[in-house]
Design a protein around this motif. Structure first.
Motif, mmCIF file in Angstrom:
data_model
loop_
_atom_site.group_PDB
_atom_site.id
_atom_site.type_symbol
_atom_site.label_atom_id
_atom_site.label_comp_id
_atom_site.label_asym_id
_atom_site.label_seq_id
_atom_site.Cartn_x
_atom_site.Cartn_y
_atom_site.Cartn_z
ATOM 1 N N LEU A 37 0.825 -1.199 0.000
ATOM 2 C CA LEU A 37 0.000 0.000 0.000
ATOM 3 C C LEU A 37 0.864 1.257 0.000
ATOM 4 C CD1 LEU A 37 -2.812 1.254 0.153
ATOM 5 C CD2 LEU A 37 -2.654 1.100 2.642
ATOM 6 N N SER A 38 1.941 1.265 0.783
ATOM 7 C CA SER A 38 2.808 2.450 0.817
ATOM 8 C C SER A 38 3.495 2.674 -0.529
ATOM 9 C CB SER A 38 3.842 2.336 1.934
ATOM 10 O OG SER A 38 4.808 1.363 1.634
ATOM 11 N N GLN A 39 3.858 1.600 -1.223
ATOM 12 C CA GLN A 39 4.454 1.748 -2.553
ATOM 13 C C GLN A 39 3.455 2.356 -3.528
ATOM 14 O OE1 GLN A 39 5.801 -2.162 -3.596
ATOM 15 N NE2 GLN A 39 7.744 -1.932 -2.518
ATOM 16 N N LEU A 40 2.220 1.895 -3.460
ATOM 17 C CA LEU A 40 1.197 2.424 -4.361
ATOM 18 C C LEU A 40 0.918 3.897 -4.077
ATOM 19 C CD1 LEU A 40 -1.295 -0.576 -4.386
ATOM 20 C CD2 LEU A 40 0.274 0.101 -6.199
ATOM 21 N N VAL A 41 0.854 4.265 -2.792
ATOM 22 C CA VAL A 41 0.619 5.661 -2.424
ATOM 23 C C VAL A 41 1.792 6.531 -2.870
ATOM 24 C CG1 VAL A 41 0.396 7.233 -0.459
ATOM 25 C CG2 VAL A 41 -0.951 5.131 -0.527
ATOM 26 N N ARG A 42 3.011 6.053 -2.664
ATOM 27 C CA ARG A 42 4.202 6.813 -3.064
ATOM 28 C C ARG A 42 4.202 7.042 -4.583
ATOM 29 N NH1 ARG A 42 8.548 4.581 -0.240
ATOM 30 N NH2 ARG A 42 8.173 6.256 1.194
ATOM 31 N N ARG A 43 3.874 6.012 -5.358
ATOM 32 C CA ARG A 43 3.856 6.163 -6.826
ATOM 33 C C ARG A 43 2.783 7.159 -7.258
ATOM 34 N NH1 ARG A 43 4.485 -0.221 -8.259
ATOM 35 N NH2 ARG A 43 6.639 -0.396 -7.567
ATOM 36 N N LYS A 44 1.628 7.091 -6.612
ATOM 37 C CA LYS A 44 0.536 8.010 -6.942
ATOM 38 C C LYS A 44 0.938 9.449 -6.605
ATOM 39 C CE LYS A 44 -3.914 8.473 -7.971
ATOM 40 N NZ LYS A 44 -4.479 8.110 -9.227
ATOM 41 N N LEU A 45 1.545 9.640 -5.428
ATOM 42 C CA LEU A 45 2.008 10.963 -5.026
ATOM 43 C C LEU A 45 3.064 11.487 -5.999
ATOM 44 C CD1 LEU A 45 2.088 13.313 -3.015
ATOM 45 C CD2 LEU A 45 3.789 12.005 -1.718
ATOM 46 N N GLN A 46 4.001 10.616 -6.370
ATOM 47 C CA GLN A 46 5.051 11.023 -7.301
ATOM 48 C C GLN A 46 4.461 11.444 -8.643
ATOM 49 O OE1 GLN A 46 8.338 11.384 -6.599
ATOM 50 N NE2 GLN A 46 8.535 12.289 -8.629
ATOM 51 N N SER A 47 3.459 10.718 -9.104
ATOM 52 C CA SER A 47 2.850 11.070 -10.394
ATOM 53 C C SER A 47 2.137 12.422 -10.322
ATOM 54 C CB SER A 47 1.891 9.975 -10.857
ATOM 55 O OG SER A 47 0.737 9.936 -10.046
ATOM 56 N N HIS A 48 1.618 12.792 -9.132
ATOM 57 C CA HIS A 48 0.980 14.102 -8.980
ATOM 58 C C HIS A 48 2.012 15.226 -8.833
ATOM 59 C CE1 HIS A 48 -2.978 12.548 -9.021
ATOM 60 N NE2 HIS A 48 -3.009 12.073 -7.779
ATOM 61 N N LEU A 49 3.187 14.920 -8.275
ATOM 62 C CA LEU A 49 4.205 15.947 -8.061
ATOM 63 C C LEU A 49 5.076 16.195 -9.287
ATOM 64 C CD1 LEU A 49 5.457 15.021 -4.474
ATOM 65 C CD2 LEU A 49 3.890 16.863 -5.124
ATOM 66 N N GLU A 50 5.205 15.207 -10.171
ATOM 67 C CA GLU A 50 6.076 15.334 -11.341
ATOM 68 C C GLU A 50 5.770 16.546 -12.213
ATOM 69 O OE1 GLU A 50 6.392 11.844 -13.727
ATOM 70 O OE2 GLU A 50 7.562 10.778 -12.216
ATOM 71 N N PRO A 51 4.517 16.870 -12.511
ATOM 72 C CA PRO A 51 4.255 18.030 -13.373
ATOM 73 C C PRO A 51 4.769 19.345 -12.804
ATOM 74 C CG PRO A 51 2.272 16.699 -13.162
ATOM 75 C CD PRO A 51 3.279 16.144 -12.202
ATOM 76 N N PHE A 52 4.966 19.411 -11.503
ATOM 77 C CA PHE A 52 5.449 20.631 -10.860
ATOM 78 C C PHE A 52 6.958 20.619 -10.654
ATOM 79 C CE2 PHE A 52 1.097 19.838 -9.397
ATOM 80 C CZ PHE A 52 0.482 20.978 -9.898
ATOM 81 N N GLY A 53 7.623 19.583 -11.110
ATOM 82 C CA GLY A 53 9.065 19.489 -10.985
ATOM 83 C C GLY A 53 9.538 19.179 -9.572
ATOM 84 N N VAL A 54 8.660 18.648 -8.760
ATOM 85 C CA VAL A 54 9.004 18.305 -7.386
ATOM 86 C C VAL A 54 9.364 16.823 -7.338
ATOM 87 C CG1 VAL A 54 8.172 18.171 -5.009
ATOM 88 C CG2 VAL A 54 7.416 20.039 -6.495
ATOM 89 N N ASN A 55 10.504 16.541 -6.737
ATOM 90 C CA ASN A 55 10.914 15.148 -6.584
ATOM 91 C C ASN A 55 10.644 14.697 -5.166
ATOM 92 O OD1 ASN A 55 11.915 14.764 -9.168
ATOM 93 N ND2 ASN A 55 13.866 15.701 -8.622
ATOM 94 N N TYR A 56 9.916 13.626 -5.038
ATOM 95 C CA TYR A 56 9.661 13.041 -3.729
ATOM 96 C C TYR A 56 10.822 12.100 -3.427
ATOM 97 C CZ TYR A 56 7.153 10.713 0.041
ATOM 98 O OH TYR A 56 6.769 10.214 1.249
ATOM 99 N N PRO A 57 11.570 12.321 -2.344
ATOM 100 C CA PRO A 57 12.756 11.493 -2.087
ATOM 101 C C PRO A 57 12.389 10.042 -1.787
ATOM 102 C CG PRO A 57 12.351 12.975 -0.256
ATOM 103 C CD PRO A 57 11.373 13.335 -1.327
ATOM 104 N N THR A 58 13.147 9.158 -2.351
ATOM 105 C CA THR A 58 12.939 7.743 -2.101
ATOM 106 C C THR A 58 13.548 7.369 -0.761
ATOM 107 O OG1 THR A 58 15.003 7.129 -3.153
ATOM 108 C CG2 THR A 58 13.054 7.242 -4.580
ATOM 109 N N PRO A 59 13.117 6.274 -0.160
ATOM 110 C CA PRO A 59 13.709 5.864 1.116
ATOM 111 C C PRO A 59 15.214 5.656 1.010
ATOM 112 C CG PRO A 59 11.745 4.582 0.657
ATOM 113 C CD PRO A 59 12.030 5.408 -0.566
ATOM 114 N N THR A 60 15.701 5.158 -0.119
ATOM 115 C CA THR A 60 17.126 4.933 -0.306
ATOM 116 C C THR A 60 17.882 6.258 -0.338
ATOM 117 O OG1 THR A 60 16.621 2.966 -1.605
ATOM 118 C CG2 THR A 60 18.850 3.827 -1.777
ATOM 119 N N ALA A 61 17.322 7.256 -1.017
ATOM 120 C CA ALA A 61 17.958 8.563 -1.087
ATOM 121 C C ALA A 61 18.039 9.202 0.298
ATOM 122 C CB ALA A 61 17.205 9.471 -2.043
#
Length: 68
Positions: A37-61
């Motif tokens: 579920l957290s992976q799915l939420v993270r991907r959905k959030l990332q897809s919403h942030l991409e058009p604004f040029g915002v990068n959501y940091p990955t856990p590894t980063a």
């Protein structure tokens, strides 16, 4: 050659093992479901942030101190 009784015992042992561990094996465990579920939420959030040029940091980063 092969003893059918031995094959049946092995099969019943496998079945008994699966019945005992059913709730904690990967597709059924709560931890697995939360992680999925957290992976799915993270991907959905990332897809919403991409058009604004915002990068959501990955856990590894975050683990290795990358700054965004």
């Amino acid at each position: 050659m092969g003893n059918s009784q031995t094959g049946e015992m092995v099969q019943s042992e496998k079945q008994a093992f699966l019945e005992r561990w059913h709730d904690i094996l990967a597709p059924n465990s709560l931890g697995y479901r939360i992680r999925l579920l957290s992976q799915l939420v993270r991907r959905k959030l990332q897809s919403h942030l991409e058009p604004f040029g915002v990068n959501y940091p990955t856990p590894t980063a975050r683990r290795y101190g990358a700054s965004f």
